[in-house]
Design an enzyme around this catalytic site. Structure first.
Site, short mmCIF file in Angstrom:
data_model
loop_
_atom_site.label_atom_id
_atom_site.label_comp_id
_atom_site.label_asym_id
_atom_site.label_seq_id
_atom_site.Cartn_x
_atom_site.Cartn_y
_atom_site.Cartn_z
CG ASP A 174 -5.76 -5.26 2.61
OD1 ASP A 174 -6.36 -6.13 3.06
OD2 ASP A 174 -5.79 -4.65 1.37
CB SER A 179 -0.79 -0.03 1.25
OG SER A 179 -1.76 0.91 1.02
CG HIS A 203 -4.15 -0.82 -0.85
ND1 HIS A 203 -4.01 -0.55 0.36
CD2 HIS A 203 -4.95 -2.03 -1.17
CE1 HIS A 203 -4.46 -1.72 0.98
NE2 HIS A 203 -5.10 -2.55 0.25
#
Length: 337
Positions: free
Chosen positions: A130, A11, A38
């Protein structure tokens, strides 16, 4: 069989980590590399082109129905989950997880389900958590976990979360992960001895794949109502019975506790700014009405309007000071690791 499926999640700060990782991959890597970063939904991803500058290995945007080949890197596309089913890549528009599509946990969970112990999961730089739940699924099926050293990551939240929940992870700086993956991919595993995927993992994989129209309802058999609302659809969230704190709503949106807290903080801040604007407008309107009442000779009515303006102005000052202090942001940021 060899460990021939490598799934990588990143991310914030992940582009730099991914460049370092692919630069260290051996030219004859006997595994396919699937990558989720992401990214916003509205723009094309430049990630394949960026990673090609750091490796001689072919790097392509994943397409639905592809059969992943060893020695190639496949990158998720914006606004689509990347999943592995029966040895093929699929792109789906399933419910977001932690507000993301593509989501790291979706890819990891599908690889754990489809490839079992042949899977190597890699968590790189990012905030929040995540990838943690998906990495747990991979390890529970006999796969291997590799985590970027948190002090080496630009954002340590995701690596730190993974290490809190996945014992025995290989912890390395990003530049050392590529060579390590080359060695891990040479290990052979016994597929038949792998623990089966859990019923919940199967259901959640089906939600992302949109393969079972009743999958969202089946989640309810393994969950309890949490008392919280889904930030995406405002439906009731159910708390899943898992090793990590996670939630799903009736239509399938998934949240970890950290992501849910951050999203609630963002919604709360938006609501407070709306309240501040409303208070300021009320002050302006009350003062105007006080002036109009005074022109009509109604001093009592004018006084009531002025009192209302003063009360709203005082409330506005308190709310403005709170918002400008950054206290709300510091509270939500505490979960970033």
């Amino acid at each position: 069989m060899p460990r021939n499926v490598i799934v990588v999640g990143a991310s914030a700060g992940g582009v730099e980590a991914l460049r370092s990782l692919v630069a260290g991959l051996p030219a004859e890597l006997p595994a396919a590399v699937l990558v989720v970063l992401h990214m916003p939904a509205g723009a094309a991803s430049a990630l394949p082109a960026i990673l090609r500058r750091s490796t001689s290995m072919p790097v392509v945007a994943a397409r639905d129905g592809m059969s992943p080949e060893p020695g190639r890197v496949y990158v998720a596309t914006p606004d689509h989950h990347l999943i592995l089913i029966d040895g093929r890549l699929h792109l789906t528009h399933g419910p977001t997880e932690n507000g993301h599509r593509p989501a790291i946990d979706v890819l990891f969970r599908s690889a754990a389900h489809s490839a079992g112990p042949r899977t190597i999961g890699v968590v790189l730089s990012g905030v929040l958590d995540d990838g943690t739940a998906g990495l747990v699924s991979i390890v529970n099926r006999g796969g291997v976990a590799v985590v970027q050293e948190p002090t080496d990551a630009l954002y340590s939240g995701m690596p730190a979360s993974a290490l809190r929940h996945v014992a025995g992870s290989h912890v390395l700086p990003a530049a050392e992960i590529g060579p390590a993956l080359g060695k891990l991919a040479l290990e052979h595993v016994d597929i038949d001895s792998a623990p089966p995927p859990t019923a919940l993992d199967i259901i959640e994989s089906n939600i992302a794949a949109q393969a079972d129209k009743d999958a969202e309802h089946k989640v309810g058999t393994m969950a309890r109502f949490s008392g919280y609302s889904c930030p995406d659809c405002q439906g009731n969230l159910m708390e899943l019975d898992t090793e990590t704190s996670r939630y799903r709503c009736r239509v399938g949106h998934g949240w970890t506790a950290g992501a849910l807290l951050q999203e609630q903080s963002a919604h709360l801040e938006q609501a407070l700014w709306t309240a501040l604007r409303t208070l300021d407008e009320k002050v302006s309107l009350a003062r105007r009405m006080a002036g109009d009442a005074e022109l009509r000779g109604s001093s009592a009515m004018s006084g009531r309007y002025r009192n209302s303006a003063e009360e709203s102005e005082a409330a506005s000052a308190v709310l403005r000071n709170f918002l400008l202090s950054g206290a709300l942001g510091r509270t939500s940021g505490a979960t970033d690791g």
